[in-house]
Design a protein around this motif. Structure first.
Motif, PDB file in Angstrom:
ATOM      1  N   ASP A 109       0.821  -1.210   0.000  1.00 51.97           N
ATOM      2  CA  ASP A 109       0.000   0.000   0.000  1.00 51.97           C
ATOM      3  C   ASP A 109       0.855   1.261   0.000  1.00 51.97           C
ATOM      4  OD1 ASP A 109       0.845  -0.553   2.613  1.00 51.97           O
ATOM      5  OD2 ASP A 109      -0.908   0.357   3.534  1.00 51.97           O
ATOM      6  N   VAL A 110       2.116   1.165   0.418  1.00 51.83           N
ATOM      7  CA  VAL A 110       3.029   2.307   0.378  1.00 51.83           C
ATOM      8  C   VAL A 110       3.629   2.465  -1.011  1.00 51.83           C
ATOM      9  CG1 VAL A 110       5.261   3.162   1.226  1.00 51.83           C
ATOM     10  CG2 VAL A 110       3.561   2.295   2.840  1.00 51.83           C
ATOM     11  N   THR A 111       3.995   1.364  -1.652  1.00 51.19           N
ATOM     12  CA  THR A 111       4.748   1.434  -2.909  1.00 51.19           C
ATOM     13  C   THR A 111       3.891   1.345  -4.165  1.00 51.19           C
ATOM     14  OG1 THR A 111       5.148  -0.958  -2.864  1.00 51.19           O
ATOM     15  CG2 THR A 111       6.795   0.447  -1.805  1.00 51.19           C
ATOM     16  N   ARG A 112       2.592   1.178  -4.030  1.00 50.66           N
ATOM     17  CA  ARG A 112       1.766   0.987  -5.236  1.00 50.66           C
ATOM     18  C   ARG A 112       1.820   2.193  -6.166  1.00 50.66           C
ATOM     19  NH1 ARG A 112      -3.293   1.530  -1.894  1.00 50.66           N
ATOM     20  NH2 ARG A 112      -3.144  -0.720  -1.704  1.00 50.66           N
ATOM     21  N   HIS A 113       2.103   3.387  -5.635  1.00 53.17           N
ATOM     22  CA  HIS A 113       2.164   4.581  -6.468  1.00 53.17           C
ATOM     23  C   HIS A 113       3.594   4.941  -6.869  1.00 53.17           C
ATOM     24  CE1 HIS A 113      -2.034   5.155  -5.501  1.00 53.17           C
ATOM     25  NE2 HIS A 113      -1.752   5.146  -4.213  1.00 53.17           N
ATOM     26  N   LEU A 114       4.559   4.104  -6.501  1.00 57.32           N
ATOM     27  CA  LEU A 114       5.962   4.363  -6.803  1.00 57.32           C
ATOM     28  C   LEU A 114       6.411   3.511  -7.985  1.00 57.32           C
ATOM     29  CD1 LEU A 114       7.374   4.353  -3.152  1.00 57.32           C
ATOM     30  CD2 LEU A 114       6.458   6.294  -4.464  1.00 57.32           C
ATOM     31  N   LEU A 115       7.585   3.825  -8.516  1.00 54.92           N
ATOM     32  CA  LEU A 115       8.077   3.121  -9.698  1.00 54.92           C
ATOM     33  C   LEU A 115       8.471   1.685  -9.402  1.00 54.92           C
ATOM     34  CD1 LEU A 115      10.230   5.916 -11.374  1.00 54.92           C
ATOM     35  CD2 LEU A 115       8.017   5.044 -12.137  1.00 54.92           C
ATOM     36  N   ASP A 116       8.898   1.405  -8.167  1.00 57.27           N
ATOM     37  CA  ASP A 116       9.273   0.033  -7.835  1.00 57.27           C
ATOM     38  C   ASP A 116       8.798  -0.304  -6.429  1.00 57.27           C
ATOM     39  OD1 ASP A 116      10.999   1.450  -6.215  1.00 57.27           O
ATOM     40  OD2 ASP A 116      12.756   0.244  -6.685  1.00 57.27           O
ATOM     41  N   GLY A 117       9.014  -1.554  -6.043  1.00 57.54           N
ATOM     42  CA  GLY A 117       8.618  -1.997  -4.716  1.00 57.54           C
ATOM     43  C   GLY A 117       7.446  -2.950  -4.801  1.00 57.54           C
ATOM     44  N   PRO A 118       7.107  -3.576  -3.683  1.00 53.35           N
ATOM     45  CA  PRO A 118       7.698  -3.405  -2.357  1.00 53.35           C
ATOM     46  C   PRO A 118       9.176  -3.829  -2.301  1.00 53.35           C
ATOM     47  CG  PRO A 118       5.565  -4.511  -2.235  1.00 53.35           C
ATOM     48  CD  PRO A 118       5.964  -4.492  -3.677  1.00 53.35           C
ATOM     49  N   TRP A 119       9.902  -3.244  -1.334  1.00 59.17           N
ATOM     50  CA  TRP A 119      11.320  -3.545  -1.176  1.00 59.17           C
ATOM     51  C   TRP A 119      11.531  -4.840  -0.414  1.00 59.17           C
ATOM     52  CZ3 TRP A 119      13.993   1.586   0.780  1.00 59.17           C
ATOM     53  CH2 TRP A 119      13.881   2.565  -0.218  1.00 59.17           C
ATOM     54  N   ASP A 120      12.708  -5.438  -0.647  1.00 55.20           N
ATOM     55  CA  ASP A 120      13.216  -6.477   0.242  1.00 55.20           C
ATOM     56  C   ASP A 120      14.451  -5.903   0.948  1.00 55.20           C
ATOM     57  OD1 ASP A 120      15.251  -6.500  -1.683  1.00 55.20           O
ATOM     58  OD2 ASP A 120      14.622  -8.411  -2.551  1.00 55.20           O
ATOM     59  N   ALA A 121      15.092  -6.714   1.786  1.00 52.15           N
ATOM     60  CA  ALA A 121      16.212  -6.216   2.580  1.00 52.15           C
ATOM     61  C   ALA A 121      17.372  -5.755   1.701  1.00 52.15           C
ATOM     62  CB  ALA A 121      16.677  -7.295   3.555  1.00 52.15           C
ATOM     63  N   GLU A 122      17.623  -6.451   0.605  1.00 54.57           N
ATOM     64  CA  GLU A 122      18.712  -6.062  -0.290  1.00 54.57           C
ATOM     65  C   GLU A 122      18.445  -4.703  -0.924  1.00 54.57           C
ATOM     66  OE1 GLU A 122      21.111  -7.771  -4.230  1.00 54.57           O
ATOM     67  OE2 GLU A 122      19.439  -8.891  -3.373  1.00 54.57           O
ATOM     68  N   ARG A 123      17.216  -4.497  -1.379  1.00 50.21           N
ATOM     69  CA  ARG A 123      16.861  -3.213  -1.981  1.00 50.21           C
ATOM     70  C   ARG A 123      16.937  -2.087  -0.954  1.00 50.21           C
ATOM     71  NH1 ARG A 123      16.921   0.005  -6.321  1.00 50.21           N
ATOM     72  NH2 ARG A 123      14.996   1.182  -6.646  1.00 50.21           N
ATOM     73  N   ALA A 124      16.513  -2.354   0.269  1.00 48.65           N
ATOM     74  CA  ALA A 124      16.579  -1.336   1.319  1.00 48.65           C
ATOM     75  C   ALA A 124      18.018  -0.929   1.610  1.00 48.65           C
ATOM     76  CB  ALA A 124      15.906  -1.848   2.587  1.00 48.65           C
ATOM     77  N   ALA A 125      18.920  -1.899   1.681  1.00 44.71           N
ATOM     78  CA  ALA A 125      20.328  -1.591   1.937  1.00 44.71           C
ATOM     79  C   ALA A 125      20.924  -0.776   0.792  1.00 44.71           C
ATOM     80  CB  ALA A 125      21.110  -2.880   2.140  1.00 44.71           C
ATOM     81  N   GLU A 126      20.577  -1.147  -0.435  1.00 40.40           N
ATOM     82  CA  GLU A 126      21.074  -0.421  -1.608  1.00 40.40           C
ATOM     83  C   GLU A 126      20.582   1.020  -1.606  1.00 40.40           C
ATOM     84  OE1 GLU A 126      19.685  -0.262  -6.214  1.00 40.40           O
ATOM     85  OE2 GLU A 126      19.908  -2.257  -5.342  1.00 40.40           O
ATOM     86  N   GLN A 127      19.300   1.215  -1.328  1.00 37.00           N
ATOM     87  CA  GLN A 127      18.730   2.558  -1.340  1.00 37.00           C
ATOM     88  C   GLN A 127      19.257   3.412  -0.187  1.00 37.00           C
ATOM     89  OE1 GLN A 127      16.502   4.442  -3.376  1.00 37.00           O
ATOM     90  NE2 GLN A 127      17.356   2.914  -4.782  1.00 37.00           N
ATOM     91  N   ALA A 128      19.429   2.820   0.978  1.00 40.81           N
ATOM     92  CA  ALA A 128      19.977   3.585   2.105  1.00 40.81           C
ATOM     93  C   ALA A 128      21.388   4.070   1.792  1.00 40.81           C
ATOM     94  CB  ALA A 128      19.962   2.741   3.378  1.00 40.81           C
ATOM     95  N   ARG A 129      22.200   3.215   1.175  1.00 44.28           N
ATOM     96  CA  ARG A 129      23.554   3.633   0.794  1.00 44.28           C
ATOM     97  C   ARG A 129      23.503   4.754  -0.237  1.00 44.28           C
ATOM     98  NH1 ARG A 129      24.486  -1.987   0.852  1.00 44.28           N
ATOM     99  NH2 ARG A 129      24.237  -2.064  -1.432  1.00 44.28           N
ATOM    100  N   HIS A 130      22.655   4.585  -1.250  1.00 42.29           N
ATOM    101  CA  HIS A 130      22.558   5.588  -2.309  1.00 42.29           C
ATOM    102  C   HIS A 130      22.083   6.926  -1.758  1.00 42.29           C
ATOM    103  CE1 HIS A 130      21.645   7.460  -6.134  1.00 42.29           C
ATOM    104  NE2 HIS A 130      20.376   7.599  -5.774  1.00 42.29           N
TER     105      HIS A 130
END
Length: 208
Positions: free
Chosen positions: A43-64
């Motif tokens: 329900d958070v990511t339905r309006h975004l380009l990608d998602g829902p996130w998993d742990a790998e995606r979260a770590a990548e985005q936090a670093r970026h």
């Protein structure tokens, strides 16, 4: 602060920003778990380009995002997370209520765009409004922007209502201009001019 329209960068932003209930600070790599808490939700990511996130995606985005601290040229951004400064509404101090980005749209550095994501578990208390108003202030008062816009997927009523609470004007409805998750969607464009911004403008609504 930069002179509007000159394209000369302002000094680094005065982060952290502090509001009545929130501290807005730069993203850290160790924020991955806290970001995942709400970006894992459909329900958070339905309006975004990608998602829902998993742990790998979260770590990548936090670093970026941890490297996006200052607007010095077109496309560069200041990305912040907003955390509670004290216990409120069942949440402990330090909990993230959301994250928000401000970037320059063109080389004059006087036209900005803002986007946000908020944790729906903490909705209904005005946190997203407080977070967004602080960043509009950063754009207008520190970066010297003359206009800031927000682009909202047309079915994202929560973000559209937030734009309206902030005092932004709905300027356009673009039809089927954005390809999201396999379908063309409409975009609403909201805008605010520097002279329309006041730190006390708008009211906290019931959804954010």
């Amino acid at each position: 602060m930069t002179a509007a329209g000159t394209g000369r960068p302002a000094p680094p932003p005065p982060v952290p920003l502090r509001t009545d209930r929130l501290t807005l600070r730069h993203v850290r790599p160790e924020d991955a778990e806290a970001l995942l808490w709400y970006y894992r939700r459909e329900d958070v990511t339905r309006h975004l380009l990608d998602g829902p996130w998993d742990a790998e995606r979260a770590a990548e985005q936090a670093r970026h995002r941890s490297g996006r601290k200052h607007i010095t040229q077109s496309g560069f951004a200041t990305v912040l997370v907003a955390e509670l400064t004290e216990r409120g509404n069942g949440a402990e101090p330090g909990r993230l209520v959301g994250d928000i980005s401000l970037w320059a749209v063109d080389e004059t550095l006087s036209h900005g765009e803002v986007s946000w994501v908020a944790d729906p578990e903490l909705g209904g208390h005005g946190y997203a409004t407080e977070m967004a108003r602080a960043v509009l202030g950063l754009g207008f008062e520190h970066y010297g922007m003359h206009r800031i816009q927000a682009q909202v997927e047309s079915t994202n009523r929560a973000s559209a209502r937030l734009c309206e609470r902030l005092g932004m004007t709905r300027e356009a409805h673009l039809r089927r201009n954005w390809w999201i998750k396999g379908a063309w969607t409409d975009t609403l464009v909201y805008g605010m001019l520097a002279e329309e911004f006041t730190t006390g403008g708008g009211t906290a609504g019931s959804d954010c």
